[in-house]
Design a protein around this motif. Structure first.
Motif, mmCIF file in Angstrom:
data_model
loop_
_atom_site.group_PDB
_atom_site.id
_atom_site.type_symbol
_atom_site.label_atom_id
_atom_site.label_comp_id
_atom_site.label_asym_id
_atom_site.label_seq_id
_atom_site.Cartn_x
_atom_site.Cartn_y
_atom_site.Cartn_z
ATOM 1 N N ARG A 50 49.688 42.732 55.178
ATOM 2 C CA ARG A 50 49.244 42.013 53.978
ATOM 3 C C ARG A 50 50.419 41.331 53.281
ATOM 4 O O ARG A 50 50.285 40.215 52.755
ATOM 5 N N LYS A 149 49.002 38.808 47.003
ATOM 6 C CA LYS A 149 49.634 39.796 46.129
ATOM 7 C C LYS A 149 50.984 39.208 45.712
ATOM 8 O O LYS A 149 52.029 39.549 46.262
ATOM 9 N N TYR A 153 51.640 38.160 38.203
ATOM 10 C CA TYR A 153 50.529 39.049 37.843
ATOM 11 C C TYR A 153 50.061 38.835 36.410
ATOM 12 O O TYR A 153 49.476 39.725 35.803
ATOM 13 N N ASN A 156 46.435 39.622 35.636
ATOM 14 C CA ASN A 156 46.161 41.059 35.541
ATOM 15 C C ASN A 156 46.747 41.660 34.261
ATOM 16 O O ASN A 156 46.152 42.545 33.653
ATOM 17 N N GLU A 182 37.184 42.756 40.212
ATOM 18 C CA GLU A 182 37.963 43.971 40.487
ATOM 19 C C GLU A 182 38.595 44.457 39.198
ATOM 20 O O GLU A 182 38.444 43.834 38.146
ATOM 21 N N GLY A 185 44.181 46.551 38.796
ATOM 22 C CA GLY A 185 44.994 46.980 39.945
ATOM 23 C C GLY A 185 44.204 47.807 40.937
ATOM 24 O O GLY A 185 44.770 48.656 41.643
ATOM 25 N N ASP A 186 42.895 47.578 41.002
ATOM 26 C CA ASP A 186 42.073 48.354 41.936
ATOM 27 C C ASP A 186 40.746 47.660 42.223
ATOM 28 O O ASP A 186 40.325 46.782 41.468
ATOM 29 N N ILE A 208 43.524 47.825 50.542
ATOM 30 C CA ILE A 208 43.671 48.691 51.713
ATOM 31 C C ILE A 208 42.987 50.030 51.444
ATOM 32 O O ILE A 208 42.363 50.609 52.333
ATOM 33 N N THR A 209 43.037 50.484 50.199
ATOM 34 C CA THR A 209 42.311 51.709 49.840
ATOM 35 C C THR A 209 40.799 51.444 49.882
ATOM 36 O O THR A 209 40.023 52.321 50.272
ATOM 37 N N THR A 245 46.015 51.810 45.713
ATOM 38 C CA THR A 245 47.151 52.596 46.177
ATOM 39 C C THR A 245 47.650 53.529 45.071
ATOM 40 O O THR A 245 47.911 54.702 45.311
HETATM 41 N N1 PLP Z 1 43.433 44.815 43.155
HETATM 42 C C1 PLP Z 1 44.622 44.503 42.630
HETATM 43 C C2 PLP Z 1 44.713 43.349 41.704
HETATM 44 C C3 PLP Z 1 45.763 45.250 42.962
HETATM 45 O O1 PLP Z 1 46.942 44.941 42.452
HETATM 46 C C4 PLP Z 1 45.621 46.358 43.830
HETATM 47 C C5 PLP Z 1 46.789 47.183 44.171
HETATM 48 O O2 PLP Z 1 47.435 46.964 45.132
HETATM 49 C C6 PLP Z 1 44.354 46.651 44.362
HETATM 50 C C7 PLP Z 1 43.286 45.850 44.001
HETATM 51 C C8 PLP Z 1 44.146 47.783 45.308
HETATM 52 O O3 PLP Z 1 44.624 47.453 46.585
HETATM 53 P P1 PLP Z 1 45.219 48.561 47.541
HETATM 54 O O4 PLP Z 1 44.141 49.561 47.766
HETATM 55 O O5 PLP Z 1 45.569 47.832 48.779
HETATM 56 O O6 PLP Z 1 46.376 49.149 46.854
#
Ligand code: PLP
Length: 286
Positions: A50, A149, A153, A156, A182, A185-186, A208-209, A245
């Motif tokens: 990624r 990514k 940011y 966010n 979303e 950060g998740d 990824i989670t 994450t």
């Molecule tokens: N959404 C955003 C904006 C993020 O910054 C993150 C963190 O990395 C996630 C979702 C969750 O992604 P991941 O599970 O890959 O950490």
């Protein structure tokens, strides 16, 4: 603490970034957030893939191979003797001048920072988070897609500021069309009548989670439906949880002042948290 900087390890005190680095001046760069559990880096390949995809999308050529990047991440953990850690690889456009033209930045900079880390929300895993839907919308899925990514940011951060002001533990974004996007950060999962729903990743980061949670829940016999969701679906859900994450799988029990379901952590959320603990609980050596 030792920090990887362009192929070398420097102490925390000596790890400084040039004022002319376009990562600092313009947010011109990309990053990852990765966890290690009991000495094993979780989904390393997926995070490195990624990172390189994010770089590709902003026309930034990472000056080392994916194999070298993976090795540098592992070496950072070994050098710091870390077993439960958060790892932050960063690739910036590098040092240029005050103008924004990336052609003035001959060499991208690579930094890898790590630190000891435990789950982000502490006691809130038991009672659930209070979330707030924010007025600011997630970036549109055009050139500045939420799939990148990037070091920029601000979207966010503004969401987080809004949630903080309203007493929320996490901010929930809608996209430009009003669909659920979303968290700051998740990624989001919504449960209704035993079925699990999550938005498609066109309007959010390809978590990824999130992918891990879908896989684990399907393995355990749950149906996961990927499709657009509205605020109504969230307000009337039986359960909501977010994945990331840093957050791992975390319940949301209140949204915009409304209790979700009966306001306690529901059974499918508990199953998701338990499944995630199972896969991160194994041991290894970095
Ligand atoms: N959404 C955003 C904006 C993020 O910054 C993150 C963190 O990395 C996630 C979702 C969750 O992604 P991941 O599970 O890959 O950490």
């Amino acid at each position: 603490l030792l920090i990887y900087y362009n192929g070398e390890f420097v102490t925390k005190e000596n790890a400084t970034v040039s004022i002319y680095d376009h990562g600092f001046l313009y947010g011109d760069g990309v990053f990852e957030g990765i966890r290690a559990y009991n000495g094993r880096v979780f989904k390393l390949q997926e995070h490195v893939d990624r990172l390189y995809d994010s770089a590709k999308a902003i026309a930034l050529e990472v000056p080392i191979s994916k194999e070298e990047m993976s090795e540098a991440i592992l070496e950072t953990l070994r050098k710091n003797d870390l077993r439960d850690a958060y790892i932050r690889p960063i690739v910036s456009r590098g040092v240029g001048d005050l103008g924004l033209d990336p052609r003035k930045c001959p060499k991208p900079s690579i930094y890898i920072v790590s630190q000891e880390w435990a789950a982000m929300y502490g006691d809130l895993y038991e009672v659930g988070l209070k979330a707030i839907t924010v007025g600011i919308r997630r970036n549109a899925p055009d050139a500045l897609s939420p799939n990148i990514k990037s070091l920029n940011y601000l979207n966010n951060i503004l969401a987080k500021i809004e949630a903080n002001e309203k007493g929320g533990d996490e901010a929930i974004f809608l996209d430009q069309n009003g669909f659920v996007s979303e968290g700051s950060g998740d990624n989001i999962f919504v449960i209704k009548n035993g079925k699990i729903y999550t938005p498609p990743t066109i309007n959010n980061l390809k978590g990824i989670t999130r992918a891990t949670a879908i896989e684990l829940l399907e393995e355990r016999g749950y149906e996961v439906i990927v499709g657009n969701l509205g605020l109504f679906d969230m307000y009337t859900a039986d359960e909501i949880f977010v994945t990331g994450t840093a957050a791992e799988a975390a319940p949301i029990t209140k949204l915009d002042g409304r209790p979700i379901g009966d306001g306690s952590v529901g059974p499918i959320t508990k199953a998701a948290v338990a499944a995630f603990e199972e896969v991160t609980g194994s041991t290894g050596t970095p």
